[in-house]
Design a protein around this motif. Structure first.
Motif, PDB file in Angstrom:
ATOM      1  N   UNK A  27       0.849  -1.193   0.000  1.00 51.38           N
ATOM      2  CA  UNK A  27       0.000   0.000   0.000  1.00 51.38           C
ATOM      3  C   UNK A  27       0.882   1.239   0.000  1.00 51.38           C
ATOM      4  N   UNK A  28       0.266   2.396  -0.329  1.00 54.51           N
ATOM      5  CA  UNK A  28       1.005   3.644  -0.256  1.00 54.51           C
ATOM      6  C   UNK A  28       0.845   4.256   1.131  1.00 54.51           C
ATOM      7  N   UNK A  29       1.359   5.456   1.306  1.00 61.03           N
ATOM      8  CA  UNK A  29       1.347   6.101   2.620  1.00 61.03           C
ATOM      9  C   UNK A  29      -0.062   6.454   3.079  1.00 61.03           C
ATOM     10  N   UNK A  30      -1.008   6.519   2.131  1.00 60.96           N
ATOM     11  CA  UNK A  30      -2.396   6.820   2.486  1.00 60.96           C
ATOM     12  C   UNK A  30      -3.225   5.562   2.702  1.00 60.96           C
ATOM     13  N   UNK A  31      -2.559   4.396   2.650  1.00 57.76           N
ATOM     14  CA  UNK A  31      -3.272   3.150   2.831  1.00 57.76           C
ATOM     15  C   UNK A  31      -3.935   2.620   1.585  1.00 57.76           C
ATOM     16  N   UNK A  32      -3.734   3.311   0.424  1.00 59.26           N
ATOM     17  CA  UNK A  32      -4.316   2.859  -0.831  1.00 59.26           C
ATOM     18  C   UNK A  32      -3.493   1.698  -1.384  1.00 59.26           C
ATOM     19  N   UNK A  33      -4.156   0.632  -1.866  1.00 62.37           N
ATOM     20  CA  UNK A  33      -3.403  -0.496  -2.414  1.00 62.37           C
ATOM     21  C   UNK A  33      -2.583  -0.083  -3.638  1.00 62.37           C
ATOM     22  N   UNK A  34      -1.435  -0.732  -3.811  1.00 57.60           N
ATOM     23  CA  UNK A  34      -0.565  -0.479  -4.962  1.00 57.60           C
ATOM     24  C   UNK A  34      -0.551  -1.745  -5.812  1.00 57.60           C
ATOM     25  N   UNK A  35      -1.351  -1.794  -6.864  1.00 57.35           N
ATOM     26  CA  UNK A  35      -1.352  -2.984  -7.725  1.00 57.35           C
ATOM     27  C   UNK A  35      -0.130  -3.005  -8.638  1.00 57.35           C
ATOM     28  N   UNK A  36       0.263  -4.192  -9.056  1.00 59.74           N
ATOM     29  CA  UNK A  36       1.342  -4.330 -10.034  1.00 59.74           C
ATOM     30  C   UNK A  36       2.731  -4.099  -9.486  1.00 59.74           C
TER      31      UNK A  36
END
Length: 923
Positions: A27-36
């Protein structure tokens, strides 16, 4: 029996027991998933990727402890420690402060930070593709700094940098996973018609300017690299669906559909495969200009009218010369042509598929063997010498490659078939000839006009009314669009490859290519050293419809070898210097070999500032068309400059009545050699037409006789700077190109009888209209130089908003007045400005982007026609919304939202607006 069953069970248990399982999320620093994201075991070629929700599962025989490296574009790398089996990891990636940390491969054939690249590089990564305001990734290239995108049609766009481009853009190279996707028949890329599918695109890199030192003769004015996703690293099924409309004043509103599907699966640590499919359909931008092609303000009522997008009116004669009658005026009369919209249905379609099988035979080793196949077919409009309807054009590629981190060896074949393609200009010409032979039509016209004059003109008709009356008689019984007679003549023409009677574009050419590269950096500590080479063999097979291959395929070959040495020097903790030197030797079987050296230096200060400088030479071999074309367009003849080609082109021509009275036969057969050995300059004929004084043809300056073609050379110098000032990123470059033996076309006229310079019979042939116009391929006697600069700025504003802009200046230095018969086809605006504003995460799962482009006016030159391209402004925009629960992104956008239609080349359709919605799943 139990014992027999127990043994395999115990073996399976042992295997399962020895396997290490690691799962987690990225995930990124905002908790959003990072696909790929790539999750790779450090020091090994083993790994996996995160799925749409950022989750991953890695199964490996490696025993803990070991480290994982997590990487993806736009984020800083992360390292995770694996200490036990069945461990669960929560990886948090921090967004990279600048794109300068992104890695590129194209500049030096080796991975390096874009910041430290020795030459200018433009890049479009996954993040930029996702957020482009254009309808697809390929269209999004026009938002890159310094890039020109010339729109031939909805599905055929030509990429170029730093000027000198037509749609037959053989100065620019386009590679897909290392394969050149130029068509064998045309010898240049046809956009993305049979290229990549967006769901499979990993990255796009573009090198503006000469790149011959590493990539050979065709990489003369720039090179585009498109890389696809490897199924070992990117698995699963991805789907992209776009639906919308195109809107144009001439064509109205029409539906648009674009679908892409990617399926990839890693069967084991050793074997993986993928399949891609793409389908696009829409209605092309209609070309409906009725402006006269040569004389401003001349309308359809003029006897000599030749409309830009009207075909058949290329057939013209001087009616006094043709008749030999003094009562007939000394004017050129053209036949009444057909509008382009009556000669095509403007269908735009692309169907393409590719597949790949990948094998890694050694565990924990990067060695990989692969086979890749690509096929594509499509329908589009291409503008070259004439306007062509490429209907069912088919291209296929097959590649075998073996590579690891230090070398690659690949071989591939590219083949095409023209399908049901045809030349729209010749279709118009031959429908007219089918209805009434040209000779008969002009005879009817002349006899009617002569009858009015010889009768004393009792009705008192004006000159214009006499021409109207003559045309009306000659036009009686004309095949009108929509009638069965017209349709039958149309069908006969587009299925007949003989250009004397038909217009079918026939071709089944191919080329075979092999190249290899080895990097010794793992063996030599002193410097990074690479060597490599390539070989290509062409096989031209147009059946005599494009090339002079009427008696069989034309085969020829070329090869090249190169080396590069790169050395870094660290002067302190804050200052380093990297020097790169490379050289390449290329040889075509028709010309002497040529060496292309390049040297560059990059000085890095505090990691945030880099100054680069380079000097290189490049060269360009004459293309297949430069050498072997033999094509009568109706308005002129193109004849390639290979010595063996000159007499291969041969055609009989009718001699005027005046010429026959002067003792010439009814017909004379002329070969292409006349264009190079017995011709007048086009400018001298224009001066003769303007003054009526034949003495202008007696001057030695009126003799053309162009030299046979040889390779073109360029010396290019470039200075650039990349730097970061807080949130502001600056990228500046300036260049100067000096060309030698610049390849160009020279328009000439070859008399059917007499010898140029004889001050007699050859001049009489010109006066009588007994001459043939040719486009020859030669090298300019003039010095041709170009120079320019580009500046790109990008920064974060208002927190997380991305604001960027670029300005590009391009200038041609060429004495046109001194050399009026040479055309450079510079074809680029002097000033371009581009800007974008957006936020990928305006609020949770929502993003947007707006892109603006301005182009200064410029003059377009090509074999089809010359004319001014007015300045234009255009705005594109998109919004997108992610729905993680269904692994989907929804996107809505529009291009040319201002609604001001524009065009980028003389003779093409006006570009309208597009509006679309898209749904992408699991990409």
């Amino acid at each position: 029996m139990r014992t027999v069953l127990l043994v395999p069970l115990l073996l399976l248990g042992a295997i399962a027991f020895s396997q290490t399982n690691v799962k987690g999320s990225v995930a990124d620093e905002n908790g959003e998933p990072v696909p790929g994201a790539n999750i790779i075991i450090v020091g090994k070629a083993i790994g996996t990727t995160s799925d749409f929700d950022g989750n991953f599962l890695l199964q490996t025989e490696e025993e803990p402890p070991f480290q994982l490296r997590i990487t993806t574009l736009g984020y800083s790398d992360a390292i995770a420690e694996v200490t036990t089996n069945n461990q669960t990891l929560a990886i948090v990636l921090t967004e990279a402060q600048t794109f300068l940390d992104e890695v590129v491969l194209s500049a030096s054939r080796t991975p390096e930070r874009i910041f430290e690249s020795p030459v200018t590089v433009e890049r479009l990564g996954l993040k930029e593709i996702k957020n482009t305001a254009s309808v697809d990734f390929y269209d999004g290239l026009e938002n890159l700094k310094g890039v020109d995108v010339n729109t031939n049609s909805l599905t055929f766009k030509s990429i170029n940098t730093r000027g000198f481009a037509t749609f037959a853009n053989n100065r620019f190279m386009q590679l897909v996973d290392g394969m050149d996707n130029s068509t064998p028949a045309l010898n240049f890329p046809i956009g993305n018609l049979v290229g990549m599918i967006e769901t499979d695109v990993l990255s796009v890199e573009l090198l503006p300017g000469a790149s011959s030192a590493l990539y050979g003769a065709n990489a003369f004015n720039g090179i585009l690299f498109m890389r696809s996703k490897n199924p070992f690293d990117h698995q699963g099924i991805s789907v992209s669906i776009k639906r919308g409309i195109t809107s144009q004043e001439a064509a109205g509103d029409n539906s648009y559909t674009d679908v892409g599907v990617r399926a990839a699966y890693k069967f084991s640590d050793k074997f993986a495969g993928k399949v891609n499919f793409g389908y696009l359909r829409g209605t092309d931008w209609q070309a409906t200009s009725e402006v006269d092609k040569f004389v401003e303000g001349r309308t359809r009522t003029n006897p000599s009218y030749n409309g830009i997008n009207i075909y058949g009116d290329e057939v013209a004669q001087n009616i006094r010369s043709a008749s030999g009658l003094g009562v007939i005026p000394d004017v050129v009369v053209s036949r009444t042509g057909y509008n382009e919209r009556d000669l095509t249905n403007y269908k735009a379609e692309s169907v393409k598929a590719d597949w790949g099988l990948y094998y890694r035979p050694i565990v924990d080793n990067s060695l990989e063997l692969s086979y890749v196949g690509k096929v594509g077919t499509g329908t589009t409009i291409y503008q070259g010498l004439n306007r062509y309807n490429l209907d069912g054009f088919f291209q296929e590629q097959h590649k075998l490659e073996i590579k690891n981190d230090n070398f690659f060896v690949r071989g591939y074949v590219v083949a095409d078939k023209a399908g049901d393609s045809y030349d729209m200009v010749f279709t118009g010409i031959n429908i007219l000839n089918s209805w009434k032979p040209h000779r008969q039509w002009f005879a009817d016209y002349i006899s009617t006009y002569a009858g009015i004059e010889l009768s004393g003109n009792p009705q008192g008709l004006t000159t214009q009314q006499k021409h109207d009356a003559a045309r009306a008689v000659a036009e009686q019984g004309r095949f009108e669009p929509g009638t069965p007679e017209y349709q039958a003549a149309f069908d006969r023409s587009i299925n007949d490859p003989n250009l004397l009677t038909g217009s079918k574009f026939q071709d089944a050419s191919k080329y075979y290519h092999a190249d290899a590269n080895y990097n010794f950096s793992h063996l030599i500590d002193f410097a990074d050293i690479q060597i490599g080479g390539s070989y290509r063999q062409y096989s031209l097979n147009s059946g005599g419809t494009i090339y002079t291959d009427f008696d069989g395929a034309i085969d020829y070959s070329e090869f090249g070898i190169y080396t590069q040495i790169q050395k870094g020097f660290d002067f302190s903790e804050v200052m380093s210097l990297k020097i790169t030197g490379s050289a390449r030797y290329d040889k075509s079987e028709f010309f002497d070999g040529y060496i292309s050296p390049r040297i560059s230096a990059g000085l890095t200060i505090n990691r945030d500032h880099n100054v680069r400088a380079s000097v290189q030479t490049g060269f360009r071999n004459p293309t297949t068309q430069d050498l072997f074309i033999g094509l009568d367009s109706g308005a002129g003849v193109l004849v390639g400059s290979a010595p063996e080609n000159l007499d291969r082109y041969s055609k009989p021509y009718d001699v005027s009545s005046a010429g026959q009275l002067a003792g010439q036969p009814t017909t004379i057969t002329q070969t292409g050699a006349a264009a190079y050995n017995n011709s007048y300059t086009e400018s001298s004929l224009e001066e003769f037409a303007a003054t009526g004084n034949p003495a202008v043809l007696a001057s030695a300056d009126a003799i053309a006789n162009p030299n046979l073609i040889k390779p073109e050379q360029v010396t290019s110098a470039e200075i650039g700077y990349r730097g970061k000032f807080g949130n502001l990123i600056v990228d500046f470059s300036t260049y100067y190109n000096k060309y030698k033996d610049f390849i160009s076309q020279e328009s000439v006229a070859a008399p059917l009888y007499g010898t140029v310079g004889d001050n007699g019979l050859s001049i009489a042939a010109i006066v009588n209209g007994d001459y043939i116009g040719y486009g020859t391929y030669t090298n300019a006697k003039a010095d041709v130089n170009s120079y320019g600069a580009s500046l790109g700025l990008s920064l974060k504003v208002f927190g997380d908003f991305d604001l960027s802009g670029s300005y590009t200046f391009s200038k041609l230095d060429f004495e046109q007045e001194k050399y009026p018969d040479f055309t450079t086809n510079f074809n680029t605006p002097e000033h371009k400005f581009k800007a974008s504003f957006g936020n990928a995460d305006l609020f949770e799962n929502f993003g947007f982007n707006v892109a603006y482009r301005f182009s200064d006016d410029y003059y377009w030159e090509s074999t089809f026609g010359d004319g001014l391209v007015p300045e234009f402004h255009t705005v594109d925009a998109q919004i997108n919304y992610r729905v993680p629960s269904i692994k989907s992104t929804f996107k809505a956008g529009g291009t040319n939202l201002l609604g001001d239609e524009y065009f980028t080349a003389f003779g093409t359709g006006f570009i309208g607006s597009m509006y679309y919605v898209g749904w992408t799943i699991n990409n």
